[in-house]
Write an enzyme that holds these catalytic residues in place. Structure first.
Site, PDB file in Angstrom:
ATOM      1  N   ASP A 260      45.529  51.025  12.198  1.00 45.05           N
ATOM      2  CA  ASP A 260      44.768  49.796  12.405  1.00 45.05           C
ATOM      3  C   ASP A 260      45.091  49.203  13.773  1.00 45.05           C
ATOM      4  O   ASP A 260      46.067  48.488  13.943  1.00 45.05           O
ATOM      5  CB  ASP A 260      45.103  48.788  11.287  1.00 45.05           C
ATOM      6  CG  ASP A 260      44.311  47.482  11.441  1.00 45.05           C
ATOM      7  OD1 ASP A 260      43.357  47.461  12.240  1.00 45.05           O
ATOM      8  OD2 ASP A 260      44.656  46.507  10.750  1.00 45.05           O
ATOM      9  N   LYS A 267      44.564  44.353  18.367  1.00 49.10           N
ATOM     10  CA  LYS A 267      45.855  43.722  18.094  1.00 49.10           C
ATOM     11  C   LYS A 267      46.707  43.707  19.359  1.00 49.10           C
ATOM     12  O   LYS A 267      46.527  44.560  20.228  1.00 49.10           O
ATOM     13  CB  LYS A 267      46.601  44.535  17.019  1.00 49.10           C
ATOM     14  CG  LYS A 267      46.106  44.349  15.606  1.00 49.10           C
ATOM     15  CD  LYS A 267      46.956  45.158  14.633  1.00 49.10           C
ATOM     16  CE  LYS A 267      46.433  45.047  13.211  1.00 49.10           C
ATOM     17  NZ  LYS A 267      46.511  43.683  12.641  1.00 49.10           N
ATOM     18  N   ARG A 341      39.543  44.614   3.842  1.00 49.14           N
ATOM     19  CA  ARG A 341      38.659  44.084   2.805  1.00 49.14           C
ATOM     20  C   ARG A 341      37.297  44.777   2.834  1.00 49.14           C
ATOM     21  O   ARG A 341      36.630  44.901   1.806  1.00 49.14           O
ATOM     22  CB  ARG A 341      38.544  42.562   2.963  1.00 49.14           C
ATOM     23  CG  ARG A 341      37.906  42.114   4.255  1.00 49.14           C
ATOM     24  CD  ARG A 341      38.224  40.658   4.596  1.00 49.14           C
ATOM     25  NE  ARG A 341      39.591  40.485   5.073  1.00 49.14           N
ATOM     26  CZ  ARG A 341      40.144  39.317   5.363  1.00 49.14           C
ATOM     27  NH1 ARG A 341      39.454  38.195   5.222  1.00 49.14           N
ATOM     28  NH2 ARG A 341      41.398  39.252   5.788  1.00 49.14           N
TER      29      ARG A 341
HETATM   30  N1  BES Z   1      46.588  45.593   8.325  1.00 52.72           N
HETATM   31  C1  BES Z   1      46.498  44.225   8.667  1.00 52.72           C
HETATM   32  C2  BES Z   1      47.477  43.362   7.861  1.00 52.72           C
HETATM   33  C3  BES Z   1      48.926  43.562   8.168  1.00 52.72           C
HETATM   34  C4  BES Z   1      49.528  42.822   9.164  1.00 52.72           C
HETATM   35  C5  BES Z   1      49.677  44.432   7.423  1.00 52.72           C
HETATM   36  C6  BES Z   1      50.875  42.992   9.418  1.00 52.72           C
HETATM   37  C7  BES Z   1      51.018  44.589   7.674  1.00 52.72           C
HETATM   38  C8  BES Z   1      51.622  43.861   8.676  1.00 52.72           C
HETATM   39  C9  BES Z   1      45.094  43.716   8.410  1.00 52.72           C
HETATM   40  O1  BES Z   1      44.092  44.641   8.587  1.00 52.72           O
HETATM   41  C10 BES Z   1      44.851  42.624   9.386  1.00 52.72           C
HETATM   42  O2  BES Z   1      44.806  42.906  10.545  1.00 52.72           O
HETATM   43  N2  BES Z   1      44.721  41.411   8.888  1.00 52.72           N
HETATM   44  C11 BES Z   1      44.520  40.290   9.721  1.00 52.72           C
HETATM   45  C12 BES Z   1      43.433  39.448   9.118  1.00 52.72           C
HETATM   46  C13 BES Z   1      42.901  38.402  10.023  1.00 52.72           C
HETATM   47  C14 BES Z   1      42.170  39.026  11.206  1.00 52.72           C
HETATM   48  C15 BES Z   1      41.972  37.526   9.243  1.00 52.72           C
HETATM   49  C16 BES Z   1      45.827  39.523   9.795  1.00 52.72           C
HETATM   50  O3  BES Z   1      46.560  39.493   8.800  1.00 52.72           O
HETATM   51  O4  BES Z   1      46.153  39.012  10.865  1.00 52.72           O
HETATM   52 ZN    ZN Z   2      44.618  46.604   8.315  1.00 55.25          ZN
HETATM   53 MN    MN Z   3      43.442  44.745  10.611  1.00 53.37          MN
END
Ligand code: BES
Ligand code: ZN
Ligand code: MN
Length: 489
Positions: A260, A267, A341
Protein backbone atom coordinates in the site's frame (compact mmCIF):
# COMPACT_ATOMS: atom_id res chain seq x y z
CA UNK A 1 10.65 -27.33 16.23
CA UNK A 2 9.93 -30.90 17.22
CA UNK A 3 7.53 -31.26 20.15
CA UNK A 4 6.85 -34.53 21.94
CA UNK A 5 5.48 -35.84 25.20
CA UNK A 6 7.10 -38.46 27.42
CA UNK A 7 6.68 -39.78 30.91
CA UNK A 8 8.38 -38.23 33.87
CA UNK A 9 11.89 -39.42 34.63
CA UNK A 10 15.16 -37.61 35.15
CA UNK A 11 16.55 -36.67 31.71
CA UNK A 12 20.12 -37.72 31.03
CA UNK A 13 21.08 -35.17 28.40
CA UNK A 14 20.14 -31.88 26.83
CA UNK A 15 18.61 -29.11 28.90
CA UNK A 16 16.20 -29.80 31.76
CA UNK A 17 13.57 -27.26 32.67
CA UNK A 18 11.93 -27.17 36.07
CA UNK A 19 8.93 -24.97 36.74
CA UNK A 20 9.29 -23.41 40.16
CA UNK A 21 6.50 -21.96 42.25
CA UNK A 22 7.16 -18.66 43.93
CA UNK A 23 8.84 -18.96 47.36
CA UNK A 24 8.24 -22.71 47.44
CA UNK A 25 10.92 -25.36 48.07
CA UNK A 26 11.86 -27.72 45.24
CA UNK A 27 9.80 -30.89 44.96
CA UNK A 28 9.78 -33.97 42.73
CA UNK A 29 12.54 -34.21 40.15
CA UNK A 30 13.74 -30.69 40.95
CA UNK A 31 14.41 -31.79 44.55
CA UNK A 32 16.19 -34.89 43.21
CA UNK A 33 18.31 -32.74 40.90
CA UNK A 34 19.13 -30.44 43.80
CA UNK A 35 20.29 -33.45 45.84
CA UNK A 36 22.26 -34.93 42.92
CA UNK A 37 24.11 -31.63 42.47
CA UNK A 38 24.86 -31.37 46.19
CA UNK A 39 22.44 -28.52 46.58
CA UNK A 40 23.66 -26.45 43.62
CA UNK A 41 20.11 -25.62 42.56
CA UNK A 42 19.13 -24.30 45.96
CA UNK A 43 22.38 -22.41 46.25
CA UNK A 44 21.94 -20.80 42.83
CA UNK A 45 18.45 -19.80 43.79
CA UNK A 46 19.74 -18.31 47.03
CA UNK A 47 22.55 -16.25 45.54
CA UNK A 48 20.55 -14.95 42.60
CA UNK A 49 17.34 -12.98 42.71
CA UNK A 50 15.32 -15.90 41.43
CA UNK A 51 12.18 -16.17 43.56
CA UNK A 52 10.01 -18.12 41.16
CA UNK A 53 8.12 -14.99 40.15
CA UNK A 54 6.17 -15.47 36.94
CA UNK A 55 8.42 -15.58 33.89
CA UNK A 56 11.69 -15.34 35.83
CA UNK A 57 14.43 -17.67 34.61
CA UNK A 58 17.70 -18.97 36.01
CA UNK A 59 20.13 -20.91 33.83
CA UNK A 60 22.61 -23.30 35.49
CA UNK A 61 25.15 -24.54 33.00
CA UNK A 62 26.93 -27.93 33.26
CA UNK A 63 25.79 -28.84 36.78
CA UNK A 64 28.18 -31.34 38.35
CA UNK A 65 26.62 -34.56 39.56
CA UNK A 66 24.21 -34.77 36.63
CA UNK A 67 24.86 -35.65 32.99
CA UNK A 68 22.55 -32.97 31.58
CA UNK A 69 23.90 -29.88 29.81
CA UNK A 70 22.04 -27.35 31.89
CA UNK A 71 19.17 -26.81 34.23
CA UNK A 72 16.77 -23.96 33.54
CA UNK A 73 14.51 -22.85 36.35
CA UNK A 74 11.41 -20.99 35.23
CA UNK A 75 9.24 -19.09 37.66
CA UNK A 76 5.56 -19.99 37.86
CA UNK A 77 4.52 -17.08 40.02
CA UNK A 78 1.88 -17.65 42.65
CA UNK A 79 -1.02 -20.01 42.20
CA UNK A 80 -3.70 -17.39 41.66
CA UNK A 81 -3.21 -16.97 37.91
CA UNK A 82 -4.56 -20.10 36.28
CA UNK A 83 -5.26 -18.65 32.86
CA UNK A 84 -4.53 -20.61 29.72
CA UNK A 85 -2.39 -17.82 28.30
CA UNK A 86 -0.09 -18.12 31.31
CA UNK A 87 0.93 -21.66 30.33
CA UNK A 88 1.31 -20.86 26.67
CA UNK A 89 3.50 -17.86 27.49
CA UNK A 90 5.51 -19.97 29.89
CA UNK A 91 6.22 -22.52 27.17
CA UNK A 92 7.19 -19.68 24.85
CA UNK A 93 9.52 -18.30 27.50
CA UNK A 94 11.34 -21.63 27.61
CA UNK A 95 11.93 -21.59 23.86
CA UNK A 96 13.01 -17.95 23.93
CA UNK A 97 15.47 -18.64 26.77
CA UNK A 98 17.01 -21.73 25.24
CA UNK A 99 16.75 -21.00 21.51
CA UNK A 100 20.37 -19.91 21.05
CA UNK A 101 21.77 -21.44 24.25
CA UNK A 102 23.74 -24.16 22.49
CA UNK A 103 21.39 -26.90 23.68
CA UNK A 104 19.59 -28.78 20.93
CA UNK A 105 17.06 -30.52 23.06
CA UNK A 106 15.13 -29.59 26.19
CA UNK A 107 12.96 -31.60 28.56
CA UNK A 108 10.34 -29.68 30.49
CA UNK A 109 8.93 -31.32 33.59
CA UNK A 110 5.23 -30.53 33.85
CA UNK A 111 3.91 -32.60 36.70
CA UNK A 112 0.41 -31.18 36.47
CA UNK A 113 -2.77 -31.68 34.48
CA UNK A 114 -2.71 -32.25 30.74
CA UNK A 115 -4.15 -28.83 29.90
CA UNK A 116 -1.04 -27.25 31.35
CA UNK A 117 1.30 -29.59 29.51
CA UNK A 118 -0.53 -28.81 26.27
CA UNK A 119 -0.34 -25.06 26.85
CA UNK A 120 3.39 -25.21 27.59
CA UNK A 121 3.97 -27.31 24.46
CA UNK A 122 1.92 -24.95 22.29
CA UNK A 123 3.83 -21.91 23.53
CA UNK A 124 7.19 -23.63 23.04
CA UNK A 125 6.22 -24.38 19.45
CA UNK A 126 4.73 -20.96 18.61
CA UNK A 127 7.82 -19.11 19.87
CA UNK A 128 10.18 -21.22 17.75
CA UNK A 129 9.18 -19.51 14.49
CA UNK A 130 11.80 -17.47 12.72
CA UNK A 131 11.72 -15.80 9.31
CA UNK A 132 15.35 -15.96 8.23
CA UNK A 133 15.23 -17.14 4.63
CA UNK A 134 16.92 -13.97 3.34
CA UNK A 135 19.70 -13.92 5.94
CA UNK A 136 22.54 -15.65 4.12
CA UNK A 137 25.44 -14.39 6.24
CA UNK A 138 24.30 -14.97 9.80
CA UNK A 139 27.18 -16.54 11.75
CA UNK A 140 26.58 -20.15 12.85
CA UNK A 141 27.16 -19.04 16.44
CA UNK A 142 24.13 -16.74 16.32
CA UNK A 143 21.73 -19.25 14.83
CA UNK A 144 19.20 -21.04 17.02
CA UNK A 145 20.26 -24.45 18.31
CA UNK A 146 17.13 -25.68 20.04
CA UNK A 147 15.37 -28.13 17.75
CA UNK A 148 13.22 -30.21 20.04
CA UNK A 149 11.27 -29.92 23.27
CA UNK A 150 9.96 -32.88 25.22
CA UNK A 151 7.22 -32.21 27.71
CA UNK A 152 7.43 -34.76 30.50
CA UNK A 153 4.03 -35.43 31.99
CA UNK A 154 2.05 -38.17 33.68
CA UNK A 155 -0.20 -38.67 30.60
CA UNK A 156 2.09 -38.45 27.57
CA UNK A 157 -0.14 -40.50 25.28
CA UNK A 158 -3.24 -38.42 25.92
CA UNK A 159 -1.23 -35.23 25.48
CA UNK A 160 0.26 -36.26 22.13
CA UNK A 161 -3.17 -37.09 20.78
CA UNK A 162 -4.63 -33.81 21.94
CA UNK A 163 -1.64 -31.82 20.77
CA UNK A 164 -1.99 -32.94 17.15
CA UNK A 165 -4.77 -30.41 16.50
CA UNK A 166 -2.83 -27.57 18.13
CA UNK A 167 0.19 -28.34 16.00
CA UNK A 168 -2.01 -27.95 12.91
CA UNK A 169 -3.18 -24.57 14.20
CA UNK A 170 0.47 -23.59 14.68
CA UNK A 171 1.03 -24.55 11.01
CA UNK A 172 -1.64 -21.98 10.18
CA UNK A 173 -0.03 -19.34 12.40
CA UNK A 174 3.36 -19.98 10.78
CA UNK A 175 1.92 -19.74 7.29
CA UNK A 176 0.34 -16.39 8.19
CA UNK A 177 3.66 -15.16 9.61
CA UNK A 178 5.43 -16.28 6.42
CA UNK A 179 2.98 -14.38 4.22
CA UNK A 180 3.20 -11.24 6.35
CA UNK A 181 7.01 -11.30 6.44
CA UNK A 182 7.47 -11.86 2.72
CA UNK A 183 8.45 -8.62 0.93
CA UNK A 184 6.15 -7.18 -1.72
CA UNK A 185 8.56 -7.86 -4.60
CA UNK A 186 8.06 -11.55 -3.84
CA UNK A 187 4.46 -11.60 -2.59
CA UNK A 188 2.25 -9.81 -5.11
CA UNK A 189 -1.40 -10.49 -5.93
CA UNK A 190 -0.49 -13.17 -8.47
CA UNK A 191 2.13 -15.02 -6.43
CA UNK A 192 -0.11 -14.75 -3.35
CA UNK A 193 -2.97 -16.44 -5.21
CA UNK A 194 -0.54 -19.12 -6.36
CA UNK A 195 0.58 -19.70 -2.76
CA UNK A 196 -3.01 -20.17 -1.59
CA UNK A 197 -3.42 -23.04 -4.03
CA UNK A 198 -1.13 -25.03 -1.73
CA UNK A 199 -4.10 -25.38 0.64
CA UNK A 200 -5.69 -27.75 -1.87
CA UNK A 201 -3.38 -30.44 -0.46
CA UNK A 202 -5.35 -30.24 2.80
CA UNK A 203 -8.69 -30.61 1.06
CA UNK A 204 -9.48 -26.91 0.72
CA UNK A 205 -11.26 -26.04 -2.50
CA UNK A 206 -9.45 -23.03 -4.02
CA UNK A 207 -10.87 -20.85 -6.79
CA UNK A 208 -9.13 -17.82 -8.28
CA UNK A 209 -10.92 -15.01 -10.11
CA UNK A 210 -8.83 -12.66 -12.25
CA UNK A 211 -9.62 -9.19 -13.54
CA UNK A 212 -11.75 -10.37 -16.48
CA UNK A 213 -14.09 -12.31 -14.20
CA UNK A 214 -14.22 -9.52 -11.64
CA UNK A 215 -15.04 -6.99 -14.35
CA UNK A 216 -17.97 -9.18 -15.42
CA UNK A 217 -19.17 -9.24 -11.82
CA UNK A 218 -19.02 -5.46 -11.67
CA UNK A 219 -16.33 -5.20 -8.98
CA UNK A 220 -15.38 -1.63 -9.81
CA UNK A 221 -14.32 -0.80 -6.24
CA UNK A 222 -11.73 -3.57 -5.91
CA UNK A 223 -10.51 -3.23 -9.49
CA UNK A 224 -10.02 0.53 -9.15
CA UNK A 225 -7.48 -0.03 -6.36
CA UNK A 226 -5.39 -2.44 -8.41
CA UNK A 227 -5.55 -0.60 -11.72
CA UNK A 228 -2.22 1.19 -11.22
CA UNK A 229 -0.33 -2.04 -10.55
CA UNK A 230 1.63 -4.16 -13.01
CA UNK A 231 0.17 -7.22 -11.28
CA UNK A 232 -3.31 -8.50 -11.95
CA UNK A 233 -5.75 -8.18 -9.04
CA UNK A 234 -7.13 -11.46 -7.77
CA UNK A 235 -10.06 -12.66 -5.73
CA UNK A 236 -9.38 -16.02 -4.12
CA UNK A 237 -12.14 -18.14 -2.67
CA UNK A 238 -11.32 -20.97 -0.29
CA UNK A 239 -13.87 -23.50 0.87
CA UNK A 240 -13.52 -26.07 3.61
CA UNK A 241 -16.45 -28.46 4.01
CA UNK A 242 -16.03 -30.27 7.30
CA UNK A 243 -19.73 -30.51 8.18
CA UNK A 244 -22.88 -31.81 6.50
CA UNK A 245 -23.34 -30.65 2.94
CA UNK A 246 -26.45 -28.58 3.65
CA UNK A 247 -24.95 -26.87 6.73
CA UNK A 248 -24.95 -23.11 6.14
CA UNK A 249 -21.32 -21.94 5.97
CA UNK A 250 -19.68 -19.34 8.14
CA UNK A 251 -17.44 -16.92 6.29
CA UNK A 252 -14.28 -14.87 6.57
CA UNK A 253 -13.07 -12.10 4.29
CA UNK A 254 -9.56 -10.66 4.21
CA UNK A 255 -7.98 -7.45 2.94
CA UNK A 256 -4.96 -8.42 0.87
CA UNK A 257 -3.18 -5.27 -0.25
CA UNK A 258 0.24 -6.75 -1.00
CA UNK A 259 1.72 -3.25 -0.90
CA UNK A 260 0.00 0.00 0.00
CA UNK A 261 1.88 3.04 -1.30
CA UNK A 262 -1.29 5.07 -0.81
CA UNK A 263 -1.61 5.33 -4.60
CA UNK A 264 -1.82 8.86 -6.02
CA UNK A 265 -2.57 10.02 -2.45
CA UNK A 266 0.97 8.82 -1.80
CA UNK A 267 2.04 7.96 1.72
CA UNK A 268 5.09 9.67 3.26
CA UNK A 269 8.38 7.81 2.79
CA UNK A 270 9.44 6.99 6.36
CA UNK A 271 7.95 3.70 7.49
CA UNK A 272 6.38 2.94 4.14
CA UNK A 273 8.15 -0.44 4.08
CA UNK A 274 5.65 -1.52 6.71
CA UNK A 275 2.95 -1.50 4.08
CA UNK A 276 4.21 -4.85 2.84
CA UNK A 277 2.05 -6.33 5.59
CA UNK A 278 -1.09 -4.55 4.43
CA UNK A 279 -2.16 -8.00 3.26
CA UNK A 280 -2.37 -9.07 6.91
CA UNK A 281 -6.13 -9.67 6.84
CA UNK A 282 -5.81 -12.00 3.85
CA UNK A 283 -2.75 -13.65 5.38
CA UNK A 284 -4.68 -14.34 8.58
CA UNK A 285 -7.64 -15.77 6.70
CA UNK A 286 -5.33 -18.11 4.75
CA UNK A 287 -3.61 -19.27 7.95
CA UNK A 288 -7.00 -19.81 9.56
CA UNK A 289 -8.17 -21.98 6.65
CA UNK A 290 -4.94 -23.94 6.90
CA UNK A 291 -5.56 -24.46 10.63
CA UNK A 292 -9.20 -25.49 10.20
CA UNK A 293 -8.51 -27.85 7.31
CA UNK A 294 -5.36 -29.18 8.97
CA UNK A 295 -7.24 -30.25 12.07
CA UNK A 296 -10.29 -31.25 10.04
CA UNK A 297 -12.68 -28.90 11.81
CA UNK A 298 -16.32 -30.03 11.66
CA UNK A 299 -17.63 -26.88 10.08
CA UNK A 300 -18.35 -25.48 6.63
CA UNK A 301 -16.32 -22.35 5.95
CA UNK A 302 -16.01 -20.01 3.01
CA UNK A 303 -13.12 -17.56 2.96
CA UNK A 304 -12.54 -14.83 0.41
CA UNK A 305 -9.47 -12.66 0.02
CA UNK A 306 -9.14 -9.62 -2.24
CA UNK A 307 -5.54 -9.36 -3.47
CA UNK A 308 -4.40 -6.08 -4.99
CA UNK A 309 -1.41 -3.78 -5.05
CA UNK A 310 -2.05 -0.05 -4.48
CA UNK A 311 0.42 1.81 -6.71
CA UNK A 312 0.71 5.30 -8.17
CA UNK A 313 1.13 5.14 -11.95
CA UNK A 314 -0.30 6.58 -15.15
CA UNK A 315 -3.08 4.02 -14.94
CA UNK A 316 -3.78 4.48 -11.23
CA UNK A 317 -7.11 5.79 -10.02
CA UNK A 318 -7.28 9.46 -9.09
CA UNK A 319 -8.85 11.37 -6.23
CA UNK A 320 -12.26 12.42 -7.53
CA UNK A 321 -12.84 9.24 -9.52
CA UNK A 322 -16.23 7.62 -9.04
CA UNK A 323 -16.42 3.82 -9.08
CA UNK A 324 -19.38 1.46 -9.08
CA UNK A 325 -19.14 -1.50 -6.72
CA UNK A 326 -20.62 -4.95 -7.32
CA UNK A 327 -23.50 -4.01 -4.98
CA UNK A 328 -24.46 -1.22 -7.41
CA UNK A 329 -23.55 1.47 -4.88
CA UNK A 330 -21.26 4.20 -6.20
CA UNK A 331 -18.24 5.61 -4.38
CA UNK A 332 -16.37 8.85 -4.84
CA UNK A 333 -12.68 8.25 -4.21
CA UNK A 334 -11.50 11.22 -2.18
CA UNK A 335 -8.31 9.58 -1.02
CA UNK A 336 -6.72 6.69 -2.88
CA UNK A 337 -5.04 5.64 0.37
CA UNK A 338 -8.40 4.61 1.86
CA UNK A 339 -8.23 1.54 -0.39
CA UNK A 340 -8.80 -1.37 1.96
CA UNK A 341 -12.49 -0.64 2.36
CA UNK A 342 -12.86 -0.58 -1.45
CA UNK A 343 -11.33 -4.03 -1.75
CA UNK A 344 -13.49 -5.39 1.07
CA UNK A 345 -16.66 -3.79 -0.29
CA UNK A 346 -16.61 -6.05 -3.35
CA UNK A 347 -15.13 -9.10 -1.60
CA UNK A 348 -17.80 -8.94 1.11
CA UNK A 349 -20.67 -8.32 -1.26
CA UNK A 350 -19.56 -11.24 -3.40
CA UNK A 351 -19.21 -13.54 -0.38
CA UNK A 352 -22.69 -12.93 1.00
CA UNK A 353 -24.30 -12.86 -2.44
CA UNK A 354 -22.88 -16.18 -3.60
CA UNK A 355 -22.65 -18.20 -0.38
CA UNK A 356 -25.45 -16.86 1.86
CA UNK A 357 -23.29 -17.38 4.95
CA UNK A 358 -24.55 -17.48 8.52
CA UNK A 359 -22.30 -14.53 9.23
CA UNK A 360 -19.28 -12.77 7.79
CA UNK A 361 -16.14 -11.77 9.68
CA UNK A 362 -13.73 -9.50 7.85
CA UNK A 363 -10.13 -8.94 8.85
CA UNK A 364 -8.16 -5.96 7.67
CA UNK A 365 -5.21 -3.74 8.45
CA UNK A 366 -7.69 -1.01 7.72
CA UNK A 367 -6.76 2.15 9.59
CA UNK A 368 -3.84 3.82 11.28
CA UNK A 369 -6.46 5.30 13.61
CA UNK A 370 -7.04 1.94 15.31
CA UNK A 371 -3.41 2.06 16.45
CA UNK A 372 -4.08 5.49 17.96
CA UNK A 373 -7.12 4.03 19.75
CA UNK A 374 -5.91 0.64 20.93
CA UNK A 375 -2.17 0.50 20.33
CA UNK A 376 -0.81 -2.97 19.71
CA UNK A 377 -2.71 -4.92 22.36
CA UNK A 378 -6.27 -5.33 21.11
CA UNK A 379 -7.69 -5.52 17.63
CA UNK A 380 -10.69 -3.25 17.06
CA UNK A 381 -13.97 -5.15 16.79
CA UNK A 382 -17.04 -3.65 15.17
CA UNK A 383 -20.35 -5.49 15.07
CA UNK A 384 -24.06 -5.15 15.72
CA UNK A 385 -24.17 -8.70 17.07
CA UNK A 386 -23.79 -8.99 20.83
CA UNK A 387 -23.54 -12.75 20.46
CA UNK A 388 -20.64 -12.74 17.98
CA UNK A 389 -18.99 -10.01 20.01
CA UNK A 390 -19.14 -12.10 23.19
CA UNK A 391 -17.92 -15.24 21.43
CA UNK A 392 -14.97 -13.40 19.94
CA UNK A 393 -14.10 -11.62 23.17
CA UNK A 394 -14.09 -15.00 24.97
CA UNK A 395 -11.89 -16.61 22.32
CA UNK A 396 -9.64 -13.55 22.62
CA UNK A 397 -9.16 -13.99 26.37
CA UNK A 398 -8.46 -17.71 26.02
CA UNK A 399 -5.88 -17.35 23.25
CA UNK A 400 -4.37 -13.97 24.11
CA UNK A 401 -5.33 -12.58 20.67
CA UNK A 402 -7.39 -9.86 22.32
CA UNK A 403 -10.22 -7.86 20.73
CA UNK A 404 -11.96 -4.74 21.99
CA UNK A 405 -15.41 -3.71 20.85
CA UNK A 406 -15.79 -0.31 19.23
CA UNK A 407 -19.05 1.48 18.40
CA UNK A 408 -21.14 1.65 15.25
CA UNK A 409 -23.87 4.26 14.98
CA UNK A 410 -26.02 5.92 12.33
CA UNK A 411 -24.47 9.29 13.18
CA UNK A 412 -21.04 8.03 12.17
CA UNK A 413 -22.55 6.54 9.05
CA UNK A 414 -23.72 9.99 7.94
CA UNK A 415 -20.09 11.14 7.82
CA UNK A 416 -19.49 9.16 4.62
CA UNK A 417 -22.53 10.48 2.79
CA UNK A 418 -21.57 12.45 -0.27
CA UNK A 419 -23.28 14.77 -2.77
CA UNK A 420 -21.48 13.31 -5.80
CA UNK A 421 -22.05 9.59 -5.31
CA UNK A 422 -23.72 7.20 -2.86
CA UNK A 423 -20.79 7.59 -0.49
CA UNK A 424 -17.22 8.83 -0.26
CA UNK A 425 -14.35 6.62 0.79
CA UNK A 426 -13.18 8.77 3.72
CA UNK A 427 -15.08 10.25 6.63
CA UNK A 428 -12.84 13.10 7.68
CA UNK A 429 -10.34 13.42 10.49
CA UNK A 430 -12.54 12.25 13.36
CA UNK A 431 -13.23 8.61 14.29
CA UNK A 432 -11.29 7.21 11.33
CA UNK A 433 -11.64 3.55 12.31
CA UNK A 434 -15.36 3.87 12.93
CA UNK A 435 -16.20 5.63 9.67
CA UNK A 436 -14.18 2.93 7.88
CA UNK A 437 -16.29 0.28 9.63
CA UNK A 438 -19.49 2.15 8.73
CA UNK A 439 -18.37 2.07 5.12
CA UNK A 440 -17.97 -1.71 5.26
CA UNK A 441 -21.36 -2.11 6.91
CA UNK A 442 -22.93 -0.77 3.73
CA UNK A 443 -21.63 -3.87 1.94
CA UNK A 444 -22.94 -6.54 4.33
CA UNK A 445 -26.45 -6.61 2.88
CA UNK A 446 -27.59 -7.00 6.53
CA UNK A 447 -25.88 -10.37 6.94
CA UNK A 448 -24.61 -10.64 10.56
CA UNK A 449 -21.10 -9.28 10.40
CA UNK A 450 -18.00 -8.49 12.41
CA UNK A 451 -15.15 -6.27 11.28
CA UNK A 452 -11.76 -6.78 12.93
CA UNK A 453 -9.32 -3.93 12.36
CA UNK A 454 -5.98 -5.65 12.93
CA UNK A 455 -3.66 -2.83 11.79
CA UNK A 456 -2.08 -2.67 15.27
CA UNK A 457 -1.68 -6.38 15.92
CA UNK A 458 -0.42 -8.25 12.84
CA UNK A 459 3.13 -6.94 13.10
CA UNK A 460 5.35 -6.19 16.07
CA UNK A 461 8.45 -4.02 16.14
CA UNK A 462 9.61 -5.79 19.30
CA UNK A 463 9.78 -9.38 20.48
CA UNK A 464 6.51 -10.52 22.03
CA UNK A 465 5.85 -13.44 24.38
CA UNK A 466 4.77 -15.71 21.49
CA UNK A 467 6.68 -14.28 18.55
CA UNK A 468 9.87 -12.51 17.60
CA UNK A 469 9.82 -9.05 16.04
CA UNK A 470 7.86 -9.37 12.81
CA UNK A 471 4.60 -11.02 11.80
CA UNK A 472 2.62 -12.14 14.85
CA UNK A 473 0.04 -14.44 13.28
CA UNK A 474 -2.59 -12.57 15.30
CA UNK A 475 -6.11 -13.79 14.62
CA UNK A 476 -5.44 -17.37 13.57
CA UNK A 477 -5.64 -18.84 17.06
CA UNK A 478 -8.42 -16.39 17.95
CA UNK A 479 -10.68 -17.47 15.11
CA UNK A 480 -9.74 -21.13 15.30
CA UNK A 481 -10.85 -21.09 18.95
CA UNK A 482 -13.96 -19.06 18.14
CA UNK A 483 -14.93 -21.73 15.58
CA UNK A 484 -14.03 -24.67 17.84
CA UNK A 485 -16.00 -23.32 20.80
CA UNK A 486 -19.12 -22.23 18.94
CA UNK A 487 -19.54 -23.57 15.42
CA UNK A 488 -18.37 -27.16 15.19
CA UNK A 489 -21.01 -29.84 14.95
N1 BES B 1 -3.19 0.23 5.24
C1 BES B 1 -3.56 1.49 5.75
C2 BES B 1 -3.81 1.44 7.27
C3 BES B 1 -2.60 1.21 8.12
C4 BES B 1 -1.85 2.28 8.55
C5 BES B 1 -2.27 -0.06 8.52
C6 BES B 1 -0.75 2.06 9.37
C7 BES B 1 -1.18 -0.27 9.33
C8 BES B 1 -0.42 0.80 9.76
C9 BES B 1 -4.83 1.97 5.08
O1 BES B 1 -4.99 1.58 3.77
C10 BES B 1 -4.77 3.45 5.08
O2 BES B 1 -3.93 3.99 4.43
N2 BES B 1 -5.66 4.07 5.83
C11 BES B 1 -5.69 5.48 5.94
C12 BES B 1 -7.11 5.94 5.82
C13 BES B 1 -7.27 7.39 5.61
C14 BES B 1 -6.71 7.81 4.25
C15 BES B 1 -8.72 7.73 5.70
C16 BES B 1 -5.11 5.86 7.29
O3 BES B 1 -5.30 5.11 8.25
O4 BES B 1 -4.39 6.86 7.37
ZN1 ZN C 1 -4.05 -0.17 3.24
MN1 MN D 1 -4.03 2.90 2.41
Amino acid sequence: MQINFASIEMPENGAVVFLVEKDTPFSGLAAEADAATSGALGKARGVSRFTGASGQTLDLVAPSGLSVERILLVGLGDQTDKSETKWVELGAKITASLASSGSKQASVIVDADSAIALGVAEGALLRSYRFDKYRTKEPETKKPTLASVSVLTSRPQECSEMFAARARVADGVFHTRDLISEPANILNPESFAEDIKSLAALGVDVEVLGETEMKKLGMGALLGVGQGSAFESQLVIMRWNGAAKDDQPISFVGKGVTFDTGGISLKPGPGMEQMKWDMGGAGTVVGLMKALAGRKAKVNVVATVGLVENMPSSTAQRPGDVVTSMSGQTIEILNTDAEGRLVLADAMWYTQDRFKPRFMIDLATLTGAIITSLGHEHAGMFTDSDELSRQLADAGSSTGDKVWRMPLHANYDKLIDCPTADMKNIGGSAAGSITAAQFLKRYTNDVPWVHLDIAGTVWSEKDLPLSEKGGTGFGVRLLDRFVADNYES
